[in-house]
Enzyme design. Structure first.
Site, PDB file in Angstrom:
ATOM      1  CB  CYS A 431     -33.520  58.207  19.862  1.00  0.00           C
ATOM      2  SG  CYS A 431     -33.659  59.693  20.860  1.00  0.00           S
ATOM      3  CD  GLU A 433     -37.257  57.444  17.718  1.00  0.00           C
ATOM      4  OE1 GLU A 433     -36.069  57.160  17.987  1.00  0.00           O
ATOM      5  OE2 GLU A 433     -37.680  58.595  17.774  1.00  0.00           O
TER       6      GLU A 433
END
Lengths: 787, 269
Positions: A431, A433
């Site tokens: 997402c 990271e």
């Protein structure tokens, strides 16, 4: 897009996800043969990998240029019984559930009943995990305090760097052999274990070569039967390429793509790794091939575009492996989070945007597929034109590419102890990271429900939903004299649950290290070869473990309400408030309106709320950051939810911010849906009040009406908005460009809106594929207009 | 001294009130009574109770207030604190603050004080005015104002009087004098269908502008029916009836009227 691509793309869109038993049966066959028992675990895993690649169905579709499928056909999705063996009930759920279903046929059901369940029950890592975890952990898990990433899927959370574009699998084998030759069996007590690991990697590299060779053979077989001379030549070219890569380093643009694709299939066949592996900085890796071939005249922009589009479609053919139970609730999507990075800076720190970056953006816009996801890394060194180009795609309304701040990502990594070069070559994946591509295992271990911990604090350790005591005695709320007393109790309760989560993580990390090494993934990630250590056992150069905080907006607003109404204005006692919440505001609607509309809210650049945001952030950071994991690395925090804010909300009663029982929590670090009323600059200011540089990723979504972005003026102002947020060290921002009206229509007439894509959290999804609660949550998000 | 004034709204991320990302402060009180006014609640120079519905206030200034009240007495300190919140966005976008209304020059001392403080803070300031104010007030704010957003509505004095309740002589004089002083001026022309977007009116404005060669920009503001709902909500009479916005082709044709002016001509704010 040309006719070929149009057809392949449509085929991918039309293919219905089915559960394929092939992989599960092959791996069972291998383990039942007794071969695994003769050798060390890593070697057995490598042989199992080899067995899969030697026996799985080879698929080359009509007209394909880039070849290889994980399953026997597009969207035929394997299961991984060594990790999670589905029960017959699971299969029924997968087959019939309304959203994110997988068709399960009778043969699969029978195979599960007769072969898979008898062999894997008790052996699957999921069973081992639940047998090994203690009661405290299970009670917290059942209450919805946290989720567990590794109970159905293996650690993944990593991205490739540029090494495969220089090294063939034979080169990797030579490196591995050289490392074996260097082992010191006389003085190094770990040398024998290292030899097993290295041998396993050697086998895995060979398995990928054999897999490609099988594609070459199949291409030649199809060529022989092919009447169309053009396609025959294409098939012969495919055969040639499959013999060149992955055995040797690629020499052409097309070979580079095909090589990556085999590597991708290898990683996602070996294990069902989370956050599907991806090529990372594709515009950087492919540029040398692109330039060289353009100059030589062996490639032009249009052929490059076609190849990239063919490559894109391959990603879309691989849905995330089926998930059930809590794991399905926390990540309920077909998206498997391949996040291709564009732009950013080069290793020397200079602007990395190039001609290929823009071509790739064209491809993203034209393909408009869920997978792969894409993002732009924006550095202050990148031109505005790059930002505007990305925003023009976002304006078309499918939440891609998402926007990341290179100038935050790099210092985030430096703070974690990474070298500046590794940091600049990294980016964001999954997402949001942050990671050092090709060199880091940055594992998400589970979502953490901040709001539930506060609820339990208000009940002194008891979960009001079940009546069970699952927390510690953190003090009787009625004896709190000040807000600081409340916050101190919350901090103790938080620490308690983080401790439980981390202890559980340690157990699970060791189980994976022992039972499920990943030799193929290991050979790709530095420094697994040099250390003779597996990816799942700390072989990577950097090893980070994350616990993802969820509900930051909701907890901030809830604390702001408690502070104002209970402790400052004393309009309500804590006992009265708890009783109002227990009744879900029944009979207290006026008070609920006060809570909703006349109480400070995060997202409005109001320090009455935002100071509490900072306090929660600091408490969460202090409870986690810097604690050691079992792989030589450290725990870090990040703030993202995927779809978990819906699940977490469902286990929490009414909250003092005016939220009713069971409703979703706020998403990422976005404000509570509809609570931000001062426009996007206020949201950005609020969101920038936490120190993003001490996280490994935060997620801010904003919704704009299509009208705002209709003209280039809107694009320009949004460019300024993004740049301003990034100057404040914001990590990530993304925009949903869709009106609530359209979404309402899509709810009423899903059949007409099958292709409507929206940004959910750190990913996009088809709106009609989302659960009802999630659909509502997205509609309720504040729509930014202009004045 | 912390001077106070009356405003009815403060909007951050205003992107149509001058260059870049701006904060727009809406002063309450206006000497005009335009038929097409978007902010009919802004006319009286005092806070007033509005019976129906909630008026959406922006900014934290408004949070604890009665939602049925429009307008609030605020101090210059409070306003400056709100304006300063978005400094980073002004810097990035070349934006700043816009004082609008109502008619900001109706509260000249409050306005002057705010403008002076913005100047001290190097925040770009714009004053969005109807032009209908004593010249002395313009003279007072001129040294501290970076940009004037000056409305030209109707060139015919009689029509101007009919549709806005005041004549345009003072407005035109003020504009000429500001221009003489060398002020940075954007002319804003609201295009009200059948009223101000007529060939005759546009030609008249065009001729008038020919005599003002140093105008920096002309903004043609297409009709926006957003005001209509407000009339219903505030139970005020909508004398305009239902009109719709000009189609793009018509807007282009209108722009052509002004194409020979020596400055940029933009559709929209």
């Amino acid at each position: 897009m040309n006719e070929r691509i149009r057809r392949l793309r449509q085929q991918s869109l039309d293919a219905r996800p089915v559960l394929s038993p092939e992989r599960a049966l092959l791996i069972t066959e291998f383990y039942r043969s007794g071969q695994a028992e003769q050798v060390a675990v890593p070697v057995a895993r490598a042989r199992a990998f080899q067995y899969l690649l030697e026996h799985k169905t080879i698929y080359i579709g009509e007209g394909e240029l880039i070849v290889g499928e994980r399953g026997p056909a597009p969207k035929a999705t394997p299961s991984y019984p060594e990790i999670c063996v589905h029960s017959l009930q699971d299969l029924e759920i997968l087959n019939t559930r309304e959203k994110i279903s997988f068709a399960v046929d009778e043969a699969t059901r029978r195979a599960t009943e007769e072969t898979l369940l008898p062999f894997w029950q008790g052996r699957a890592i999921r069973d081992r995990i639940f047998a090994a975890l203690d009661e405290d952990w299970k009670a917290a898990y059942d209450a919805g305090i946290f989720t567990e990433f590794m109970e159905q899927r293996a650690p993944g959370h990593t991205v490739l760097d540029d090494k495969i574009y220089h090294l063939g699998m034979r080169d990797f084998q030579a490196l591995i052999q050289a490392q074996i030759n260097r082992l010191d069996f006389y003085n190094d007590p770990d040398a024998l274990d290292q030899r097993d690991q290295l041998n396993a990697m050697h086998i895995a590299a060979g398995a990928l070569i054999a897999f490609a060779e099988r594609h070459a053979v199949e291409a030649e077989r199809q060529a022989q039967a092919e009447n169309d001379p053009t396609r025959r030549d294409e098939l012969l070219e495919i055969a040639r390429i499959c013999r060149r890569v992955p055995a040797s380093a690629p020499q052409t643009f097309r070979e580079a793509l095909q090589y990556y694709w085999f590597v991708h299939l290898g990683v996602i066949t070996e294990l069902n790794t989370w956050d599907s592996f991806n090529p990372g900085r594709l515009d950087q890796h492919l540029l040398p091939f692109y330039e060289k071939e353009l100059q030589a005249g062996t490639l032009n922009k249009e052929t490059a575009r076609e190849l990239l589009q063919a490559f894109w479609i391959k990603f879309n053919n691989q849905p995330a492996p089926p998930k059930v139970g809590v794991t399905a609730q926390e990540s309920n999507t077909y998206t498997d989070f391949c996040l291709i990075n564009l732009g950013g800076v080069k290793a020397d720190g200079s602007d990395a945007v190039n001609e290929l970056t823009y071509l790739l953006l064209d491809v993203i816009e034209e393909m408009r597929l869920l997978q792969p996801s894409s993002m732009v890394q924006i550095s202050r060194k990148n031109p505005d034109r790059f930002v505007r180009r990305a925003l023009k795609i976002i304006r078309s309304g499918f939440g891609q590419p998402s926007m990341f701040n290179s100038d935050a990502i790099i210092p985030e990594m430096l703070r974690q102890g990474k070298s500046i070069i590794d940091a600049r070559n990294g980016g964001a994946s999954g997402c949001v990271e942050t990671g050092a591509f090709g060199k880091e295992a940055y594992i998400l271990t589970g979502y953490f429900n901040l709001v539930k911990v506060l609820e339990i604090t208000l009940h002194n350790g008891v979960d009001p939903r079940s009546g069970k005591t699952i927390g510690i005695n953190s003090g009787d709320p009625e004896e709190w004299e000040s807000f600081d007393d409340l916050f101190a109790s919350f901090t103790r309760q938080l620490q308690h649950f983080i401790d439980i989560k981390i202890k559980g993580n340690r157990i699970i990390e060791r189980l994976y290290a022992r039972y499920l090494p990943a030799p193929f993934l290991s050979l790709l990630i530095d420094d697994c070869i040099a250390r003779g250590k597996d990816y799942n056992d700390g072989g990577a150069r950097y090893n980070s473990s994350y616990i993802q905080g969820v509900g930051l907006g909701t907890i901030t607003d809830t604390l702001a309400a408690l502070k104002q109404h209970v402790f400052e204005r004393r309009t309500v006692s804590i006992a009265e408030l708890k009783s109002i919440l227990a009744n879900d505001f029944a009979g207290a609607e006026d008070f609920q309106a006060t809570l909703l509309h006349r109480t400070p809210k995060y997202g409005n650049d109001d320090d009455h709320a935002d100071d509490l945001l900072r306090r929660v952030f600091e408490a969460y950071f202090a409870a986690i950051d810097g604690r050691p994991n079992t792989k030589g690395g450290h725990y870090r925090i990040n703030l993202l939810p995927t779809t978990c804010h819906v699940y977490f909300g469902s286990v929490i009663g009414a909250t003092a911010d005016g939220r009713r029982a069971g409703e979703p929590l706020s998403e990422g670090i976005s404000p509570v849906q509809g609570a931000d009323r001062n426009g996007p600059t206020a949201v950005i200011k609020s969101a920038a009040k936490i120190d993003h540089l001490r996280t490994g990723g935060t997620l801010l979504n904003q919704k704009f009406t299509p009208r705002f972005l209709a003209d280039d003026e809107g694009i320009q102002q949004l460019t300024h908005l993004v740049r301003s947020y990034f100057k404040m060290d914001g990590h990530h921002i993304q925009f949903n460009v869709v009106s609530a009206e359209t979404l309402r229509e899509a709810q009423k007439h899903p059949e007409k809106y099958g292709d409507l894509i929206v940004r959910v959290a750190g990913y996009s999804d088809y709106f009609v594929d989302l659960g009802g609660a999630l659909q509502e949550e997205i509609i309720r998000r504040t729509e930014q207009e202009y004045c | 001294m912390n001077i106070t004034g009356i405003i009815f709204d403060l909007k951050r991320f205003a992107v149509h009130d001058g260059p870049g990302i701006r904060t727009t402060v809406f002063f309450k009180g206006c000497p005009l009574n335009c038929w097409w006014c978007h902010n009919p609640e802004s006319r009286k120079l005092k806070p007033e109770r509005i019976a129906a519905g909630s008026h959406r206030h922006c900014a934290n200034l408004a949070i604890p207030d009665d939602p049925a009240m429009v307008g609030k007495t605020v101090s210059a300190d409070e306003i400056i604190a709100e304006i300063e919140k978005d400094l980073a966005f002004y810097d990035e976008s070349g934006g700043g603050v816009t004082f609008s209304g109502g008619e900001p020059l109706l509260q000249p001392d409050f306005l002057t004080d705010l403008l002076r403080r913005c100047r001290e803070r190097e925040i770009h300031s714009a004053v969005d005015t109807s032009g209908h104010a004593p010249w002395a007030h313009f003279e007072q704010i001129y040294p501290y104002t970076d940009l004037f957003l000056f409305d030209l509505k109707l060139i015919d004095d009689r029509l101007h009087r009919r549709y806005t309740n005041v004549g345009n002589r003072l407005i035109h004089d003020n504009l000429r004098r500001l221009h003489e002083l060398g002020a940075a001026i954007f002319i804003r022309i609201p295009l009200i269908p059948g009223i101000s977007d007529t060939e005759e009116n546009l030609a008249g404005i065009r001729t008038f502008l020919d005599g003002l060669p140093n105008i920096r920009q002309v903004n043609l503001l297409p009709y926006n029916p957003i005001g209509e709902s407000k009339y219903q909500r505030f139970h005020k009479k909508n004398r305009l009836g239902r009109l719709s916005t000009q189609p793009p082709s018509r807007l282009e044709a209108i722009r052509d009227h002004f194409s020979t002016l020596p400055c940029a001509v933009k559709i929209g704010g």
